[in-house]
Design a protein around this motif. Structure first.
Motif, mmCIF file in Angstrom:
data_model
loop_
_atom_site.group_PDB
_atom_site.id
_atom_site.type_symbol
_atom_site.label_atom_id
_atom_site.label_comp_id
_atom_site.label_asym_id
_atom_site.label_seq_id
_atom_site.Cartn_x
_atom_site.Cartn_y
_atom_site.Cartn_z
ATOM 1 N N THR A 73 -58.604 -39.779 -62.806
ATOM 2 C CA THR A 73 -58.838 -38.720 -63.787
ATOM 3 C C THR A 73 -58.031 -39.003 -65.049
ATOM 4 O O THR A 73 -56.949 -39.582 -64.986
ATOM 5 N N THR A 74 -58.595 -38.600 -66.186
ATOM 6 C CA THR A 74 -57.881 -38.734 -67.443
ATOM 7 C C THR A 74 -57.701 -37.360 -68.074
ATOM 8 O O THR A 74 -58.466 -36.431 -67.801
ATOM 9 N N GLY A 75 -56.676 -37.244 -68.905
ATOM 10 C CA GLY A 75 -56.411 -35.996 -69.598
ATOM 11 C C GLY A 75 -56.891 -36.052 -71.034
ATOM 12 O O GLY A 75 -57.681 -36.932 -71.422
ATOM 13 N N ILE A 76 -56.392 -35.145 -71.865
ATOM 14 C CA ILE A 76 -56.910 -34.979 -73.223
ATOM 15 C C ILE A 76 -56.082 -35.709 -74.278
ATOM 16 O O ILE A 76 -56.430 -35.677 -75.452
ATOM 17 N N ARG A 77 -54.998 -36.352 -73.868
ATOM 18 C CA ARG A 77 -54.151 -37.014 -74.852
ATOM 19 C C ARG A 77 -54.761 -38.317 -75.336
ATOM 20 O O ARG A 77 -55.288 -39.099 -74.558
ATOM 21 N N ARG A 78 -54.678 -38.543 -76.628
ATOM 22 C CA ARG A 78 -55.085 -39.789 -77.273
ATOM 23 C C ARG A 78 -56.590 -40.034 -77.157
ATOM 24 O O ARG A 78 -57.370 -39.152 -76.871
ATOM 25 N N ALA A 79 -56.978 -41.316 -77.381
ATOM 26 C CA ALA A 79 -58.402 -41.667 -77.450
ATOM 27 C C ALA A 79 -59.063 -41.567 -76.077
ATOM 28 O O ALA A 79 -58.403 -41.721 -75.050
ATOM 29 N N GLU B 260 -64.287 -42.165 -57.708
ATOM 30 C CA GLU B 260 -64.959 -41.375 -58.735
ATOM 31 C C GLU B 260 -64.111 -41.403 -60.010
ATOM 32 O O GLU B 260 -62.971 -41.876 -59.997
ATOM 33 N N PHE B 261 -64.670 -40.885 -61.093
ATOM 34 C CA PHE B 261 -63.955 -40.865 -62.375
ATOM 35 C C PHE B 261 -64.299 -39.569 -63.089
ATOM 36 O O PHE B 261 -65.465 -39.206 -63.205
ATOM 37 N N PHE B 262 -63.255 -38.856 -63.562
ATOM 38 C CA PHE B 262 -63.480 -37.597 -64.270
ATOM 39 C C PHE B 262 -62.590 -37.512 -65.497
ATOM 40 O O PHE B 262 -61.417 -37.896 -65.457
ATOM 41 N N ARG B 263 -63.170 -36.998 -66.573
ATOM 42 C CA ARG B 263 -62.408 -36.649 -67.774
ATOM 43 C C ARG B 263 -62.139 -35.153 -67.700
ATOM 44 O O ARG B 263 -63.061 -34.366 -67.466
ATOM 45 N N THR B 264 -60.885 -34.750 -67.891
ATOM 46 C CA THR B 264 -60.507 -33.353 -67.667
ATOM 47 C C THR B 264 -59.840 -32.764 -68.907
ATOM 48 O O THR B 264 -59.567 -33.466 -69.886
ATOM 49 N N ASN B 265 -59.559 -31.453 -68.835
ATOM 50 C CA ASN B 265 -58.885 -30.775 -69.953
ATOM 51 C C ASN B 265 -57.393 -30.578 -69.698
ATOM 52 O O ASN B 265 -56.756 -29.771 -70.359
ATOM 53 N N ARG B 266 -56.848 -31.344 -68.749
ATOM 54 C CA ARG B 266 -55.403 -31.258 -68.521
ATOM 55 C C ARG B 266 -54.666 -32.129 -69.524
ATOM 56 O O ARG B 266 -55.257 -32.970 -70.207
ATOM 57 N N GLY B 267 -53.369 -31.963 -69.594
ATOM 58 C CA GLY B 267 -52.554 -32.870 -70.380
ATOM 59 C C GLY B 267 -52.349 -34.184 -69.637
ATOM 60 O O GLY B 267 -52.588 -34.282 -68.438
#
Length: 227
Positions: free
Chosen positions: A54-60, A76-83
């Motif tokens: 999972t990735t957070g919202i920081r940077r590109a 799996e892979f998810f883009r999230t709204n966490r930091g």
């Protein structure tokens, strides 16, 4: 026994659950906080995930080519709204999602993140592990991260949380730069203690530390279906 003046936090153990399902469940509990007709409990969701990055919202945004590379590993892979930046969740990692109204505690995101870190440091101490914070968010044993922390907070309602490596297969981390921090590694309760430490063993110790740090009363609750 509930103590007068102490917030109550309900513990809901979701067991092994897919990451996308956990996102939906978090939203159910978040919505309750904004429903004036609901008696909203502060809740701590405990779970374990199938392999997922999972990735957070920081940077590109994380590059699509890298996303596909990680999916090809079987995760799996998810883009999230966490930091925070990229991390891994999977079997053997205890994931905790506190869905709290900080108005019941202290209306400070910085305080909240600090308390999550102190919760894990206290838990590690109970296992005889000397853990600490660093300029990088999370909890560390030396230069190795044992617990990743990434949160979201909207209108003082928290979501997302922490991932503590218990007996996680650490080879999944070899394929990323965990949390975007170069030159540092990752570790687990297993590696630090030289024995198998299951989520079932670690969870009660973490919950005790959580109740101490957040000065709250914990009680077990069932998952609220179809909220």
């Amino acid at each position: 026994m509930m103590s007068p003046g102490k917030p109550t936090v309900k513990i809901v153990n979701l067991g092994r659950v897919a990451y996308h399902s956990a996102l939906q469940i978090q939203q159910q509990y978040i919505r309750q906080h904004f429903d004036s007709s609901s008696q909203t409990p502060n809740t701590l969701l405990l779970c374990e995930h199938d392999p997922v990055y999972t990735t957070g919202i920081r940077r590109a945004p994380y590059p699509a080519k890298e996303e596909q590379r990680l999916k090809d590993l079987g995760a799996e892979f998810f883009r999230t709204n966490r930091g925070g930046l990229i991390t891994f969740h999977g079997p053997g990692q205890m994931v905790c999602y506190p869905i709290l109204n900080l108005g019941c505690f202290k209306k400070s995101v910085r305080w909240y993140v600090h308390k999550l870190e102190e919760t894990v440091i206290t838990m590690c101490a109970k296992f005889g592990i000397k853990a600490s914070t660093s300029p990088d968010t999370g909890v560390w044993v030396g230069n190795n991260k044992i617990c990743a922390i990434g949160i979201h907070c909207g209108r003082y309602i928290t979501s997302h949380g922490l991932g503590l490596n218990c007996n996680t297969d650490m080879s999944w981390f070899d394929h990323i730069v965990p949390c975007g921090i170069k030159g540092k590694g990752v570790t687990s309760l297993n590696q630090e203690l030289g024995r198998d430490v299951t989520i079932e063993e670690a969870a009660p110790v973490l919950l005790q530390a959580f109740s101490e740090q957040f000065n709250c009363t914990l009680c077990k609750a069932d998952f609220l279906q179809n909220q």
